[in-house]
Enzyme design. Structure first.
Site, PDB file in Angstrom:
ATOM      1  N   HIS A 138       1.112  -1.065  -0.030  1.00  0.00           N
ATOM      2  CA  HIS A 138      -0.010  -0.176   0.008  1.00  0.00           C
ATOM      3  C   HIS A 138       0.804   1.314  -0.014  1.00  0.00           C
ATOM      4  O   HIS A 138       2.126   1.235   0.359  1.00  0.00           O
ATOM      5  CB  HIS A 138      -0.923   0.226   1.152  1.00  0.00           C
ATOM      6  CG  HIS A 138      -0.402   0.472   2.555  1.00  0.00           C
ATOM      7  ND1 HIS A 138      -1.159  -0.072   3.611  1.00  0.00           N
ATOM      8  CD2 HIS A 138       0.759   0.917   3.082  1.00  0.00           C
ATOM      9  CE1 HIS A 138      -0.596   0.236   4.787  1.00  0.00           C
ATOM     10  NE2 HIS A 138       0.700   0.996   4.117  1.00  0.00           N
ATOM     11  N   GLU A 143      -5.055   0.340   0.008  1.00  0.00           N
ATOM     12  CA  GLU A 143      -4.707  -1.110  -0.055  1.00  0.00           C
ATOM     13  C   GLU A 143      -4.923  -1.607  -1.128  1.00  0.00           C
ATOM     14  O   GLU A 143      -5.312  -1.553  -2.282  1.00  0.00           O
ATOM     15  CB  GLU A 143      -5.663  -1.615   1.289  1.00  0.00           C
ATOM     16  CG  GLU A 143      -5.684  -1.002   2.571  1.00  0.00           C
ATOM     17  CD  GLU A 143      -4.491  -1.640   3.500  1.00  0.00           C
ATOM     18  OE1 GLU A 143      -3.443  -1.350   3.092  1.00  0.00           O
ATOM     19  OE2 GLU A 143      -4.846  -1.497   4.561  1.00  0.00           O
TER      20      GLU A 143
HETATM   21  P1  PGA Z   1       6.175   2.336   8.049  1.00  0.00           P
HETATM   22  O1  PGA Z   1       5.046   2.622   7.315  1.00  0.00           O
HETATM   23  O2  PGA Z   1       7.203   3.430   7.735  1.00  0.00           O
HETATM   24  O3  PGA Z   1       5.719   2.429   9.653  1.00  0.00           O
HETATM   25  O4  PGA Z   1       6.690   0.860   7.957  1.00  0.00           O
HETATM   26  C1  PGA Z   1       5.003   2.572   5.886  1.00  0.00           C
HETATM   27  C2  PGA Z   1       3.359   2.594   5.167  1.00  0.00           C
HETATM   28  O5  PGA Z   1       2.563   1.941   5.663  1.00  0.00           O
HETATM   29  O6  PGA Z   1       3.175   3.394   4.403  1.00  0.00           O
END
Ligand code: PGA
Length: 242
Positions: A138, A143
């Site tokens: 995503h 999603e």
């Molecule tokens: P994260 O999230 O940097 O906490 O891994 C990234 C995202 O879900 O876009």
């Protein structure tokens, strides 16, 4: 597209912050789309450092939120609006109103989404969009299955995202199941996109995004068509690339 692979998460942050600073030096009035997530923290700290050292001034920029949970109070540490303000904007001398928020507590969420799109258009579009990527591919909270022509809207989070984000909450069942996010077409309209990722858990998503045919199964794969995209990865996140 440019793909940069460096050794460590701290080098990802350094390379990304330096690209942002270079961009802002030639585009000092840029509208900037801000992502939330643990991967972004290093960039924001380096931008704060640059501000404190007088190397950058954010006084002419406007900022746009990428995504937000529904139903989380804006003062909660888990609110993305709160994170962007307390981890970045409050430290770089900008007024409260320069962040165009996505209000996940708005009474009329449909109007909130269309007003947000209108605000981007009125400002002349987003110039620089910061992005992370989820393990499921995503971007923002778009999603798998999100339409490539989607705009800002309310979405349902998939279980993988709920689980990935559960460490920010007391327990998994406290993670909101719905969110508001810039759409894939909204993100694609940004003039320059800078996506960063670190760690082996992101490696399969990066391989699908960059090497598989474009598919709604990997929302980030829409970026293969973006005319001005930089992807900065550490070696672990790049593990599955050829
Ligand atoms: P994260 O999230 O940097 O906490 O891994 C990234 C995202 O879900 O876009």
């Amino acid at each position: 597209m440019e793909v940069v692979i460096v050794d460590s998460p701290s080098q990802v942050a350094q390379e990304a912050a330096s690209r942002v600073l270079d961009y802002l030096h030639t585009n000092p009035t840029a509208n900037i789309g801000l992502a939330t997530g643990s991967t972004q923290q290093g960039i924001y700290q380096l931008l704060i450092d640059a501000y404190n050292e007088g190397r950058i001034d954010f006084g002419k920029n406007h900022f746009f939120q990428l995504d937000e949970y529904l139903g989380v109070p804006e003062t909660s540490p888990t609110s993305f609006q709160h994170v962007l303000k307390s981890h970045f904007l409050e430290h770089v001398g900008v007024a409260d109103g320069v962040l165009q928020v996505l209000d996940g507590n708005a009474d009329d969420l449909e109007s909130e989404c269309s007003e947000f799109e209108h605000a981007i258009a009125s400002a002349g579009g987003i110039d620089l969009q910061l992005l992370g990527i989820g393990r499921n591919g995503h971007i923002g909270f778009n999603e798998p299955g999100s339409a490539f022509d989607s705009r800002t809207r309310v979405v349902e989070l998939q279980i993988e995202t709920v689980q990935s984000n559960s460490h920010y909450f007391e327990s998994e069942d406290r993670v909101p199941r719905h969110a508001i996010t810039q759409g894939l077409a909204t993100i694609m309209a940004a003039k320059f996109v800078l996506l960063i990722a670190t760690g082996e858990a992101k490696a399969p998503a990066l391989a699908s995004m960059l090497c598989s045919p474009q598919s709604v199964a990997t929302p980030a794969s829409i970026l293969q068509q973006h005319p001005n995209l930089i992807v900065i990865l550490d070696k672990a996140a790049a593990r599955d690339l050829p």
